[in-house]
Design an enzyme around this catalytic site. Structure first.
Site, PDB file in Angstrom:
ATOM      1  CE  LYS A   1       0.412   1.914   4.380  1.00  0.00           C
ATOM      2  NZ  LYS A   1       0.729   3.111   4.595  1.00  0.00           N
TER       3      LYS A   1
ATOM      4  CG  ASP B   1      -2.590   0.735   5.848  1.00  0.00           C
ATOM      5  OD1 ASP B   1      -2.961   1.919   5.745  1.00  0.00           O
ATOM      6  OD2 ASP B   1      -1.655   0.149   6.186  1.00  0.00           O
TER       7      ASP B   1
ATOM      8  CB  SER C   1      -0.781   8.842   3.340  1.00  0.00           C
ATOM      9  OG  SER C   1       0.233   8.206   2.763  1.00  0.00           O
TER      10      SER C   1
ATOM     11  CG  ASN D   1       4.400   6.001   1.451  1.00  0.00           C
ATOM     12  OD1 ASN D   1       5.629   5.463   1.187  1.00  0.00           O
ATOM     13  ND2 ASN D   1       4.207   5.651   2.740  1.00  0.00           N
TER      14      ASN D   1
END
Length: 333
Positions: A192, A245, A255, A257
């Site tokens: 993820k 997730d 997040s 990322n």
């Protein structure tokens, strides 16, 4: 094993996530020892009652802050909250202090570069006297630290141990679900992060909400293909540590990322996009792609992210390559 066997919890890794998990364990009624390696960070906590990693969030009551690694490692349960690429080092440092049979829970989401090992495999190699487990799922550190409702997955190979760990760490607002599908949980967390970078790129390039939905859905299909090939259970991949997730990480600027991907999509360099913050997917993408290729698994989104991070493709060229893929039936691999 009963939850009462786990009265003390040691947390090694005092970043935002480790500190948040220490708070969750304290709210569950455990005596918690948080190892804070930095003297400056320890002084800041002593002076303000909060960690610089989570400004504005008071440290939960019942947490003992220490610079003594042995004190944290000697607890009944140890949470290793170091980043994925530093997990082996953190585990090795604790090795001499750990009692045989101690459950050690990896709280990082990634795959170790070089060895291509998942987190519980790293623990097994660095701490052969420990019992490895993994905690993963859709939770942001600040939410957990503030006691906001969060559900995650905790996996151990022994079902009784997994259930006991959940009972020891769970509370009204921090709800772990237990499973023995260790590899499935690890795959969800690692994959993820890469998909979140891709989702962020789409958002940063401003090519539309429809494209973001398509990217996220097709990315989850990649995760599922890879997970099945590794023996993961479908219910794990479709559960909190997989789909849950993915949904969280591919849609929220909280997040790291996703935010890193947004910056890439906006045209910033990799170094500028990272901004000194850790985005685990940066390190996972190439390793994940290697593992997929070894099993003949098609993961075009992962491949695109890895190529962008390696400097082999521009963002626009990667998007163009994905859009030029042949039409096929949904579900066809």
């Amino acid at each position: 094993m009963a939850a009462g066997s786990f009265n003390t919890v040691g947390v090694i890794g005092a970043g935002a996530w480790g500190t948040a998990l220490a708070g969750a364990a304290a709210r569950a009624g455990r005596s918690v020892v948080l190892h804070v390696r930095s003297p400056v960070q320890r002084e800041a906590i002593a002076a303000t009652g909060e960690t610089p990693r989570l400004p504005g969030v008071p440290l939960a009551h019942g947490i003992a802050v220490t610079g003594d690694l042995a004190r944290a490692a000697r607890c009944d349960v140890v949470l290793l909250a170091a980043p994925a690429q530093a997990l082996r080092e953190a585990a090795a440092a604790a090795a001499d202090h750990l009692a045989p049979g101690t459950p050690v829970i990896a709280c990082a989401k990634g795959i170790e570069r070089g060895s291509r090992r998942f987190m519980t495999e790293v623990i097994a190699a660095a701490l052969p006297q420990a019992v490895p487990a993994i905690l993963s799922g859709p939770g942001f550190a600040e939410d957990v630290a503030r006691g906001l409702p969060t559900a995650v997955t905790l996996a151990a190979h022994d079902a009784q141990l997994a259930a006991a760990l959940v009972a020891a760490l769970g509370s009204a607002t921090f709800r772990p679900y237990h499973t023995t599908d260790v590899r499935g949980v690890e795959i969800g967390g690692a994959t993820k992060n890469v998909l979140a970078i891709a989702a962020g790129i789409v958002a940063g390039r401003r090519i539309g909400a429809s494209a973001l939905a398509a990217l996220t859905t097709r990315g989850f299909a990649e995760l599922t293909r890879f997970g099945r090939a590794q023996g993961a259970r479908p219910e794990t991949l479709a559960g909190l540590s997989g789909l849950g997730d993915v949904i969280l990480s591919c849609t929220s600027a909280q997040s790291r990322n996703f935010s890193f991907g947004v910056a890439l999509g906006e045209g910033r360099s990799i170094a500028s996009a990272a901004g000194g913050k850790l985005a685990e997917g940066m390190f996972t993408a190439a390793v994940l792609l290697d593992l997929a290729r070894a099993k003949g698994i098609d993961m075009p989104i992962t491949q695109a992210v890895a190529a962008i991070l390696a400097g082999d493709l521009s963002v626009d060229a990667a998007i163009e390559a994905l859009l030029a893929r042949p039409f096929r039936a949904e579900g066809e691999e």
